[in-house]
Design a protein around this motif. Structure first.
Motif, PDB file in Angstrom:
ATOM      1  N   MET A   1      54.540 107.651  19.719  1.00 58.80           N
ATOM      2  CA  MET A   1      55.800 108.225  19.061  1.00 58.80           C
ATOM      3  C   MET A   1      55.374 109.708  18.730  1.00 58.80           C
ATOM      4  SD  MET A   1      58.123 107.172  15.986  1.00 58.80           S
ATOM      5  CE  MET A   1      60.235 107.414  16.334  1.00 58.80           C
ATOM      6  N   SER A   2      56.065 110.405  19.323  1.00 56.33           N
ATOM      7  CA  SER A   2      56.017 111.939  18.900  1.00 56.33           C
ATOM      8  C   SER A   2      56.174 112.197  16.840  1.00 56.33           C
ATOM      9  CB  SER A   2      56.447 112.626  20.390  1.00 56.33           C
ATOM     10  OG  SER A   2      57.971 112.166  20.244  1.00 56.33           O
ATOM     11  N   LYS A   3      56.038 113.419  17.085  1.00 61.91           N
ATOM     12  CA  LYS A   3      56.157 114.193  15.727  1.00 61.91           C
ATOM     13  C   LYS A   3      57.622 115.391  16.353  1.00 61.91           C
ATOM     14  CE  LYS A   3      52.419 115.881  13.393  1.00 61.91           C
ATOM     15  NZ  LYS A   3      51.806 116.791  13.346  1.00 61.91           N
ATOM     16  N   GLN A   4      58.507 114.399  15.531  1.00 60.37           N
ATOM     17  CA  GLN A   4      59.869 115.764  15.206  1.00 60.37           C
ATOM     18  C   GLN A   4      59.937 116.955  14.342  1.00 60.37           C
ATOM     19  OE1 GLN A   4      62.459 112.891  15.574  1.00 60.37           O
ATOM     20  NE2 GLN A   4      64.449 114.367  15.494  1.00 60.37           N
ATOM     21  N   THR A   5      59.932 117.874  14.635  1.00 64.48           N
ATOM     22  CA  THR A   5      59.959 118.759  13.161  1.00 64.48           C
ATOM     23  C   THR A   5      61.366 119.522  13.525  1.00 64.48           C
ATOM     24  OG1 THR A   5      58.268 119.444  13.744  1.00 64.48           O
ATOM     25  CG2 THR A   5      59.094 120.700  12.605  1.00 64.48           C
ATOM     26  N   ASN A   6      62.206 119.370  12.446  1.00 59.04           N
ATOM     27  CA  ASN A   6      63.351 120.128  12.136  1.00 59.04           C
ATOM     28  C   ASN A   6      63.709 121.250  11.063  1.00 59.04           C
ATOM     29  OD1 ASN A   6      64.388 118.116  14.246  1.00 59.04           O
ATOM     30  ND2 ASN A   6      64.998 116.775  12.962  1.00 59.04           N
ATOM     31  N   ILE A   7      63.688 121.790  11.461  1.00 54.91           N
ATOM     32  CA  ILE A   7      64.303 122.805   9.823  1.00 54.91           C
ATOM     33  C   ILE A   7      65.452 122.166   9.047  1.00 54.91           C
ATOM     34  CG2 ILE A   7      65.174 125.150   9.442  1.00 54.91           C
ATOM     35  CD1 ILE A   7      63.556 125.833  12.327  1.00 54.91           C
ATOM     36  N   LEU A   8      65.644 122.512   7.716  1.00 53.37           N
ATOM     37  CA  LEU A   8      66.492 122.432   7.056  1.00 53.37           C
ATOM     38  C   LEU A   8      66.859 123.023   6.563  1.00 53.37           C
ATOM     39  CD1 LEU A   8      64.895 118.947   5.124  1.00 53.37           C
ATOM     40  CD2 LEU A   8      66.391 118.723   7.220  1.00 53.37           C
ATOM     41  N   GLN A   9      66.725 123.988   6.445  1.00 55.86           N
ATOM     42  CA  GLN A   9      67.061 125.755   5.423  1.00 55.86           C
ATOM     43  C   GLN A   9      66.332 126.191   5.876  1.00 55.86           C
ATOM     44  OE1 GLN A   9      67.268 124.833   1.336  1.00 55.86           O
ATOM     45  NE2 GLN A   9      68.880 126.361   1.012  1.00 55.86           N
ATOM     46  N   ILE A  10      66.494 127.522   5.963  1.00 53.14           N
ATOM     47  CA  ILE A  10      65.754 129.234   5.848  1.00 53.14           C
ATOM     48  C   ILE A  10      66.458 129.527   4.628  1.00 53.14           C
ATOM     49  CG2 ILE A  10      65.308 129.088   8.367  1.00 53.14           C
ATOM     50  CD1 ILE A  10      67.912 131.332   8.586  1.00 53.14           C
ATOM     51  N   LEU A  11      65.366 130.537   4.446  1.00 50.19           N
ATOM     52  CA  LEU A  11      65.012 131.649   3.014  1.00 50.19           C
ATOM     53  C   LEU A  11      64.548 132.798   3.503  1.00 50.19           C
ATOM     54  CD1 LEU A  11      63.940 128.809   0.769  1.00 50.19           C
ATOM     55  CD2 LEU A  11      66.374 129.835   0.586  1.00 50.19           C
ATOM     56  N   PRO A  12      65.166 133.910   3.188  1.00 50.97           N
ATOM     57  CA  PRO A  12      65.332 135.051   3.541  1.00 50.97           C
ATOM     58  C   PRO A  12      63.782 135.899   3.135  1.00 50.97           C
ATOM     59  CG  PRO A  12      67.161 135.593   2.047  1.00 50.97           C
ATOM     60  CD  PRO A  12      66.239 133.792   2.412  1.00 50.97           C
ATOM     61  N   ALA A  13      62.968 136.334   3.064  1.00 50.84           N
ATOM     62  CA  ALA A  13      61.514 136.696   3.375  1.00 50.84           C
ATOM     63  C   ALA A  13      60.855 138.484   3.010  1.00 50.84           C
ATOM     64  CB  ALA A  13      60.589 136.248   4.117  1.00 50.84           C
ATOM     65  N   THR A  14      62.446 138.598   2.074  1.00 54.39           N
ATOM     66  CA  THR A  14      62.366 140.391   2.297  1.00 54.39           C
ATOM     67  C   THR A  14      60.793 140.682   1.082  1.00 54.39           C
ATOM     68  OG1 THR A  14      64.630 140.500   2.443  1.00 54.39           O
ATOM     69  CG2 THR A  14      63.694 142.040   1.601  1.00 54.39           C
ATOM     70  N   GLY A  15      59.679 141.525   1.814  1.00 53.43           N
ATOM     71  CA  GLY A  15      58.817 141.898   1.112  1.00 53.43           C
ATOM     72  C   GLY A  15      57.576 140.839   1.453  1.00 53.43           C
ATOM     73  N   TRP A  16      57.636 140.242   2.372  1.00 57.44           N
ATOM     74  CA  TRP A  16      56.427 139.098   2.334  1.00 57.44           C
ATOM     75  C   TRP A  16      56.755 139.180   3.611  1.00 57.44           C
ATOM     76  CZ3 TRP A  16      54.726 136.307  -1.170  1.00 57.44           C
ATOM     77  CH2 TRP A  16      55.308 135.225  -2.739  1.00 57.44           C
ATOM     78  N   VAL A  17      54.864 139.044   4.215  1.00 61.04           N
ATOM     79  CA  VAL A  17      53.936 139.279   5.138  1.00 61.04           C
ATOM     80  C   VAL A  17      53.083 138.122   5.437  1.00 61.04           C
ATOM     81  CG1 VAL A  17      54.549 142.339   5.372  1.00 61.04           C
ATOM     82  CG2 VAL A  17      51.781 141.007   4.549  1.00 61.04           C
ATOM     83  N   ALA A  18      52.491 138.293   6.574  1.00 63.49           N
ATOM     84  CA  ALA A  18      51.789 136.848   7.444  1.00 63.49           C
ATOM     85  C   ALA A  18      50.719 137.901   7.811  1.00 63.49           C
ATOM     86  CB  ALA A  18      52.399 136.324   8.765  1.00 63.49           C
ATOM     87  N   VAL A  19      49.709 137.434   7.400  1.00 63.89           N
ATOM     88  CA  VAL A  19      48.698 138.370   7.256  1.00 63.89           C
ATOM     89  C   VAL A  19      47.173 138.415   8.827  1.00 63.89           C
ATOM     90  CG1 VAL A  19      46.037 139.275   6.269  1.00 63.89           C
ATOM     91  CG2 VAL A  19      48.736 139.197   4.898  1.00 63.89           C
ATOM     92  N   TYR A  20      47.346 138.162   9.517  1.00 61.23           N
ATOM     93  CA  TYR A  20      46.370 138.053  10.613  1.00 61.23           C
ATOM     94  C   TYR A  20      44.464 138.225  10.172  1.00 61.23           C
ATOM     95  CZ  TYR A  20      50.715 136.650  11.923  1.00 61.23           C
ATOM     96  OH  TYR A  20      52.085 135.938  11.936  1.00 61.23           O
TER      97      TYR A  20
END
Length: 95
Positions: A1-20
């Motif tokens: 059986m494979s993985k199944q991913t579902n987005i349940l809810q989204i929330l704003p990310a104002t003022g947040w960053v991803a650091v790379y």
């Protein structure tokens, strides 16, 4: 059986960053949102909050990038750089 991913809810990310990691230097990219994601893997359900960023015309999970380090508030990320610059300036004055 494979993985199944579902987005349940989204929330704003104002003022947040991803650091790379860009060749040993840290860079930041603004996040679009945080997603509450549910993954079903062989009957096991797991929920987690994941960061998402704009990737061209698409929105993708920021934490899937090979050079992803962490999520941070923009003010903290830019504050760290300012603190480093202030410390370097103080070191030059003391020298």
């Amino acid at each position: 059986m494979s993985k199944q991913t579902n987005i349940l809810q989204i929330l704003p990310a104002t003022g947040w960053v991803a650091v790379y990691d860009e060749s040993g230097e840290e860079s930041a990219a603004s996040l679009v949102c945080f997603a509450l994601v549910e993954t079903l893997d062989n009957g096991n359900r797991q929920q987690e909050v994941r960061p998402m960023h704009a990737n061209g015309k698409r929105i993708a999970f920021a934490d899937e990038a090979a050079n992803f380090l962490r999520v941070e508030e923009l003010a903290e990320f830019t504050g760290d750089e300012e603190d480093d610059e202030e410390e370097e300036a103080e070191d030059e004055v003391d020298a």
